[in-house]
Scaffold this active site. Sequence first.
Site, PDB file in Angstrom:
ATOM      1  N   GLN A 111      -8.520  -3.044  -1.938  1.00 18.76           N
ATOM      2  CA  GLN A 111      -8.101  -2.612  -0.741  1.00 18.76           C
ATOM      3  C   GLN A 111      -7.701  -0.989  -1.066  1.00 18.76           C
ATOM      4  O   GLN A 111      -6.460  -0.879  -1.503  1.00 18.76           O
ATOM      5  CB  GLN A 111      -7.253  -3.267   0.032  1.00 18.76           C
ATOM      6  CG  GLN A 111      -6.442  -2.511   1.667  1.00 18.76           C
ATOM      7  CD  GLN A 111      -5.864  -3.751   2.233  1.00 18.76           C
ATOM      8  OE1 GLN A 111      -5.634  -4.749   1.958  1.00 18.76           O
ATOM      9  NE2 GLN A 111      -4.951  -3.254   3.100  1.00 18.76           N
ATOM     10  N   GLU A 229      -4.166  -9.127   7.008  1.00 23.29           N
ATOM     11  CA  GLU A 229      -3.410  -9.289   5.643  1.00 23.29           C
ATOM     12  C   GLU A 229      -2.187  -9.952   5.852  1.00 23.29           C
ATOM     13  O   GLU A 229      -1.541 -10.604   5.058  1.00 23.29           O
ATOM     14  CB  GLU A 229      -3.306  -7.432   5.339  1.00 23.29           C
ATOM     15  CG  GLU A 229      -2.284  -7.503   4.100  1.00 23.29           C
ATOM     16  CD  GLU A 229      -2.363  -5.987   3.444  1.00 23.29           C
ATOM     17  OE1 GLU A 229      -2.628  -5.041   4.469  1.00 23.29           O
ATOM     18  OE2 GLU A 229      -1.980  -6.084   2.370  1.00 23.29           O
TER      19      GLU A 229
HETATM   20  C1  LIG Z   1       2.946  -5.246  -5.372  1.00 25.41           C
HETATM   21  C2  LIG Z   1       2.221  -4.391  -4.469  1.00 25.41           C
HETATM   22  C3  LIG Z   1       0.683  -4.539  -4.093  1.00 25.41           C
HETATM   23  C4  LIG Z   1       0.122  -3.539  -3.243  1.00 25.41           C
HETATM   24  N1  LIG Z   1      -1.288  -3.620  -3.325  1.00 25.41           N
HETATM   25  C5  LIG Z   1      -1.874  -2.562  -2.463  1.00 25.41           C
HETATM   26  C6  LIG Z   1      -3.205  -2.676  -2.223  1.00 25.41           C
HETATM   27  O1  LIG Z   1      -3.997  -3.648  -2.828  1.00 25.41           O
HETATM   28  N2  LIG Z   1      -3.707  -1.721  -1.526  1.00 25.41           N
HETATM   29  C7  LIG Z   1      -3.082  -0.732  -0.851  1.00 25.41           C
HETATM   30  O2  LIG Z   1      -3.698   0.002  -0.049  1.00 25.41           O
HETATM   31  N3  LIG Z   1      -1.669  -0.808  -1.010  1.00 25.41           N
HETATM   32  C8  LIG Z   1      -1.154  -1.711  -1.611  1.00 25.41           C
HETATM   33  N4  LIG Z   1       0.305  -1.657  -1.918  1.00 25.41           N
HETATM   34  C9  LIG Z   1       0.848  -0.611  -1.134  1.00 25.41           C
HETATM   35  C10 LIG Z   1       1.934  -1.025  -0.013  1.00 25.41           C
HETATM   36  O3  LIG Z   1       1.075  -1.354   1.105  1.00 25.41           O
HETATM   37  C11 LIG Z   1       2.889   0.128   0.350  1.00 25.41           C
HETATM   38  O4  LIG Z   1       3.686   0.477  -0.696  1.00 25.41           O
HETATM   39  C12 LIG Z   1       3.738   0.121   1.647  1.00 25.41           C
HETATM   40  O5  LIG Z   1       2.864  -0.028   2.573  1.00 25.41           O
HETATM   41  C13 LIG Z   1       4.981   1.027   1.855  1.00 25.41           C
HETATM   42  O6  LIG Z   1       4.155   2.456   1.534  1.00 25.41           O
HETATM   43  P1  LIG Z   1       5.197   3.352   0.823  1.00 25.41           P
HETATM   44  O7  LIG Z   1       5.330   2.624  -0.892  1.00 25.41           O
HETATM   45  O8  LIG Z   1       4.307   4.618   0.703  1.00 25.41           O
HETATM   46  O9  LIG Z   1       6.451   3.605   1.232  1.00 25.41           O
HETATM   47  P2  LIG Z   1       7.078   4.654   2.211  1.00 25.41           P
HETATM   48  O10 LIG Z   1       5.945   4.482   3.562  1.00 25.41           O
HETATM   49  O11 LIG Z   1       7.222   5.761   1.823  1.00 25.41           O
HETATM   50  O12 LIG Z   1       8.380   4.180   2.886  1.00 25.41           O
HETATM   51  C14 LIG Z   1       9.727   4.105   1.987  1.00 25.41           C
HETATM   52  C15 LIG Z   1      10.513   3.271   2.808  1.00 25.41           C
HETATM   53  O13 LIG Z   1      10.804   3.937   4.012  1.00 25.41           O
HETATM   54  C16 LIG Z   1      10.735   2.990   5.018  1.00 25.41           C
HETATM   55  N5  LIG Z   1      10.111   3.219   6.294  1.00 25.41           N
HETATM   56  C17 LIG Z   1       9.082   4.038   6.123  1.00 25.41           C
HETATM   57  N6  LIG Z   1       8.793   4.183   7.843  1.00 25.41           N
HETATM   58  C18 LIG Z   1       9.811   3.592   8.358  1.00 25.41           C
HETATM   59  C19 LIG Z   1       9.810   3.561   9.757  1.00 25.41           C
HETATM   60  N7  LIG Z   1       9.200   4.019  10.697  1.00 25.41           N
HETATM   61  N8  LIG Z   1      10.799   2.831  10.204  1.00 25.41           N
HETATM   62  C20 LIG Z   1      11.675   2.278   9.231  1.00 25.41           C
HETATM   63  N9  LIG Z   1      11.650   2.449   7.663  1.00 25.41           N
HETATM   64  C21 LIG Z   1      10.590   2.992   7.562  1.00 25.41           C
HETATM   65  C22 LIG Z   1       9.923   1.990   4.203  1.00 25.41           C
HETATM   66  O14 LIG Z   1      10.074   0.665   4.876  1.00 25.41           O
HETATM   67  C23 LIG Z   1      10.440   2.034   3.023  1.00 25.41           C
HETATM   68  O15 LIG Z   1      11.713   1.282   2.488  1.00 25.41           O
HETATM   69  C24 LIG Z   1       1.037  -2.475  -2.569  1.00 25.41           C
HETATM   70  C25 LIG Z   1       2.357  -2.595  -3.019  1.00 25.41           C
HETATM   71  C26 LIG Z   1       3.090  -3.355  -3.838  1.00 25.41           C
HETATM   72  C27 LIG Z   1       4.601  -3.124  -4.071  1.00 25.41           C
END
Ligand SMILES: Cc1cc2nc3c(=O)[nH]c(=O)nc-3n(C[C@H](O)[C@H](O)[C@H](O)COP(=O)(O)OP(=O)(O)OC[C@H]3O[C@@H](n4cnc5c(N)ncnc54)[C@H](O)[C@@H]3O)c2cc1C
Length: 392
Positions: A111, A229
């Site tokens: 994905q 998902e």
């Molecule tokens: C083990 C693992 C597997 C993954 N596999 C995939 C995959 O296969 N494909 C894929 O596309 N992605 C994948 N991901 C990515 C995952 O979906 C993202 O890491 C996740 O959506 C968070 O995005 P970010 O890391 O950019 O954090 P950010 O969006 O930058 O968030 C940082 C922090 O701010 C908080 N935050 C952000 N916005 C808000 C809000 N509006 N209100 C309150 N708090 C907020 C978040 O909760 C978090 O604590 C994976 C992640 C992990 C850890």
Amino acid sequence: MDEAQLKERVGQLLEEHPPETTDRLDFLHARFDAGLAWVHFPEGLGGLGLPRGMQPVVERALYQAGAPDNDPRKIGIGLGMAAPTILAFGTEDQKRRYLRPLWCGEEVWCQLFSEPGAGSDLAGLSSRAVLDGDTWIVNGQKVWTSSAHIADRAILIVRTDPDQPKHAGLSYFVLDMHDPGVEVRPLRQITGEAEFNEVFLTDARIPDSDRLGEVGEGWKVANATLSNERVAIGGGAFPREFGMVMNVAKTWRERPELRTPETHERLLRGWIDTEVARITATRLRQKMAAGVPGPEGSAMKLSFARINQQLSALEVDLLGDDGLRYDSWEMKRPTRVDFFGKDAGYRYLRAKGNSIEGGTSEVLRNVVAERVLGLPTEHRVDKDIPWKDLPR
Ligand SMILES: Cc1cc2nc3c(=O)[nH]c(=O)nc-3n(C[C@H](O)[C@H](O)[C@H](O)COP(=O)(O)OP(=O)(O)OC[C@H]3O[C@@H](n4cnc5c(N)ncnc54)[C@H](O)[C@@H]3O)c2cc1C
């Protein structure tokens, strides 16, 4: 078709393709063609158009007969996310091309959603696709892509119109991961393994016939994937004492010398929470049988993450020094995600990702607040501004 007729059909499959003498893949192909892959899918696409609740009838009978399974842990993204999206938004040709090899595990899917600057705010993503004749040329970077190193295909969301507001200018594609414009680089995580990857797209080519949904409607398609998902991660069918609680309870039973009143209390709380989640997952599955997954999947995913983290921490505390032992820090690139296997230290570290992957717990709390509890929505100032004019 009623339950007796369904069992008869399974019997016929087993008679024509005895598992002990049939090649594994041949058996899976025959099972798909008999409509016994996912009975709630339409006829001709691995199903029989039956209620989803009848699937266990098939699974039980095939399990008892020693039939091979389609290895769902390796193909989880395909089954849980890509398949329902293809079914809902794919053309007839796409459904016929993709669903059979997907279900049989011949083609592994990943994905390609998250980007370095777009995770929770997925609609802010900046990877671009530009149409050249009937081929889209894609450039950009994706990140945290689980299983990209073993994937044959990807579901991909990219920006096709930067002049539109961020949710309106996106489109959704199926990408061939073997395209020369796709580069996959391992990303090592807290467990020491590289279960996920960075994916660089440099002039990757996608025929327009591999678009899912209309141009500019990628957000709608992606939302269908995301709600599936959360259910796939948090809404499985579990027996009692499954997963993390099973491991901790085993340690508790086998090592009475480690017990204290405080850990007893924590174990009981975790056990009760697990039971509540298990029963709620049953209710969620019943609701899904009646329609598409709702925001309840977000609540399930939330509790799955919390319970896993609390119970894996309890196990490490229980085991004291033993809990800090770790098998190996050598970098591995696993072909399947192993939430509950290995040792206590591994489980503790891997569970940290549960509250991030598939949507962070903070964001899922927003979903529950807004869509389940009906509380006022978050203030969004960037909804109507063209994406290209947003500050980045
Ligand atoms: C083990 C693992 C597997 C993954 N596999 C995939 C995959 O296969 N494909 C894929 O596309 N992605 C994948 N991901 C990515 C995952 O979906 C993202 O890491 C996740 O959506 C968070 O995005 P970010 O890391 O950019 O954090 P950010 O969006 O930058 O968030 C940082 C922090 O701010 C908080 N935050 C952000 N916005 C808000 C809000 N509006 N209100 C309150 N708090 C907020 C978040 O909760 C978090 O604590 C994976 C992640 C992990 C850890």
